[in-house]
Design a protein around this motif. Structure first.
Motif, PDB file in Angstrom:
ATOM      1  N   UNK A 104      30.971  45.306  97.406  1.00 38.60           N
ATOM      2  CA  UNK A 104      30.901  44.458  96.450  1.00 38.60           C
ATOM      3  C   UNK A 104      30.840  45.050  95.265  1.00 38.60           C
ATOM      4  N   UNK A 105      31.764  44.890  93.993  1.00 36.79           N
ATOM      5  CA  UNK A 105      31.875  45.450  92.825  1.00 36.79           C
ATOM      6  C   UNK A 105      30.918  44.832  91.772  1.00 36.79           C
ATOM      7  N   UNK A 106      29.988  45.270  91.041  1.00 43.96           N
ATOM      8  CA  UNK A 106      29.083  44.613  90.098  1.00 43.96           C
ATOM      9  C   UNK A 106      29.241  45.570  88.647  1.00 43.96           C
ATOM     10  N   UNK A 139      31.217  34.517  94.828  1.00 42.33           N
ATOM     11  CA  UNK A 139      29.695  34.371  95.074  1.00 42.33           C
ATOM     12  C   UNK A 139      29.116  35.754  94.891  1.00 42.33           C
ATOM     13  N   UNK A 140      27.889  36.050  94.530  1.00 38.16           N
ATOM     14  CA  UNK A 140      27.261  37.458  94.228  1.00 38.16           C
ATOM     15  C   UNK A 140      27.277  38.288  95.457  1.00 38.16           C
ATOM     16  N   UNK A 145      25.664  31.646  95.325  1.00 37.54           N
ATOM     17  CA  UNK A 145      26.842  31.026  94.241  1.00 37.54           C
ATOM     18  C   UNK A 145      26.235  31.592  92.810  1.00 37.54           C
ATOM     19  N   UNK A 146      27.043  31.512  91.904  1.00 38.22           N
ATOM     20  CA  UNK A 146      27.048  32.092  90.536  1.00 38.22           C
ATOM     21  C   UNK A 146      26.449  30.968  89.640  1.00 38.22           C
ATOM     22  N   UNK A 147      25.583  31.108  89.027  1.00 38.35           N
ATOM     23  CA  UNK A 147      25.118  30.092  88.136  1.00 38.35           C
ATOM     24  C   UNK A 147      25.548  30.568  86.479  1.00 38.35           C
ATOM     25  N   UNK A 148      25.818  29.387  85.789  1.00 38.64           N
ATOM     26  CA  UNK A 148      26.163  29.848  84.456  1.00 38.64           C
ATOM     27  C   UNK A 148      25.157  28.842  83.291  1.00 38.64           C
ATOM     28  N   UNK A 158      24.316  33.684  84.873  1.00 40.06           N
ATOM     29  CA  UNK A 158      22.903  33.844  85.154  1.00 40.06           C
ATOM     30  C   UNK A 158      22.967  34.952  86.391  1.00 40.06           C
ATOM     31  N   UNK A 159      22.606  35.901  86.086  1.00 44.62           N
ATOM     32  CA  UNK A 159      22.661  36.953  87.429  1.00 44.62           C
ATOM     33  C   UNK A 159      21.135  37.346  88.018  1.00 44.62           C
ATOM     34  N   UNK A 160      21.056  36.612  89.269  1.00 43.89           N
ATOM     35  CA  UNK A 160      19.696  36.889  89.886  1.00 43.89           C
ATOM     36  C   UNK A 160      19.326  38.293  90.472  1.00 43.89           C
TER      37      UNK A 160
END
Length: 237
Positions: A104-106, A139-140, A145-148, A158-160
């Motif tokens: 997974x790339x971040x 998805x992260x 799920x990703x939030x904005x 919004x990154x958890x």
């Protein structure tokens, strides 16, 4: 004072198959090599590894051995690599092609902030990085799920936080309580990862008595460190 000193093998004794670990460094510069060697000796498998990258393979930059996370990849110990780039170590693409490695790339700054959020007890961080790209809709790294959110008319992700079972970090100097500092490029990810895991293991090049050095010499408090291992070699960049 609690005795935090252990051998490398004692320090990794609690690492079990399937755990999530963080490893400091950037292309192995600043990675705790003696702890990676101890994990290889232990032979744990199916790890999720959070790191800037996959370290280096044998022979890269004239290395006689793999370095950093590259040692774990060389021994097929990693199932999932969460990183900011994967193009340097050829073992990564080989294992992806074989179907034995997921990645997974971040974005690099986002990964650092997600780790810092776990370290400082923050619920999340917001960033414009990735808005309008697949980063926003996928998805992260943990399948969430990703939030904005919109702030003053600007859309942010919004990154958890992201946390690990173990963080393996490296110091240039530390005292016996674990107060530590890293020299030059070896700081990369080591500071932010110290505290973002249930257990933080520190490998140090130089160990001093508490009070031997001016407290201002240290950047990270020993309260973040659970265990100290001596013997990290002076880094060659």
């Amino acid at each position: 004072m609690i005795n935090k000193l252990m051998t490398a093998d004692e320090a990794v004794a609690g690492v079990k198959d399937g755990m999530t670990i963080m490893v400091g460094g950037f292309l192995a510069t600043g990675s705790p090599e003696i702890l990676m060697d101890a994990l290889v000796r232990k032979g744990v498998k199916h790890l999720t590894v959070i790191a800037n990258d996959g370290g280096l393979d044998v022979g890269q930059y004239n290395g006689k051995t793999a370095r950093g996370v590259g040692k774990l990849l060389e021994n097929h110990m990693v199932d999932h690599l969460i990183a900011t780039h994967i193009g340097v170590n050829p073992k990564i693409n080989e294992q992806i092609a074989e179907g034995t490695l997921k990645y997974t790339l971040v974005p690099q700054g986002t990964l650092a902030e997600k780790i810092r959020a776990a370290n400082y007890g923050l619920g999340a961080v917001v960033t414009p990085t990735g808005v309008g790209t697949p980063v926003e809709t996928e998805k992260d790294e943990l399948g969430r799920d990703k939030l904005t959110i919109e702030i003053d008319g600007v859309k942010y992700l919004v990154e958890r936080p992201i946390k690990a079972d173990y963080a393996f970090v490296r110091a240039s100097i530390c005292d016996k309580y674990g107060n530590f500092s890293c020299n030059k490029a070896t700081k990369t990810f080591n500071y932010v990862m110290a505290g973002a895991a249930d257990k933080v293991i520190l490998a140090t090049e130089k160990l001093v008595e508490v009070g031997e050095e001016d407290p201002d010499r240290f950047d990270i408090s020993g309260v973040m460190v659970d265990c100290i291992v001596e013997g990290e070699k002076k880094w060659q960049i």
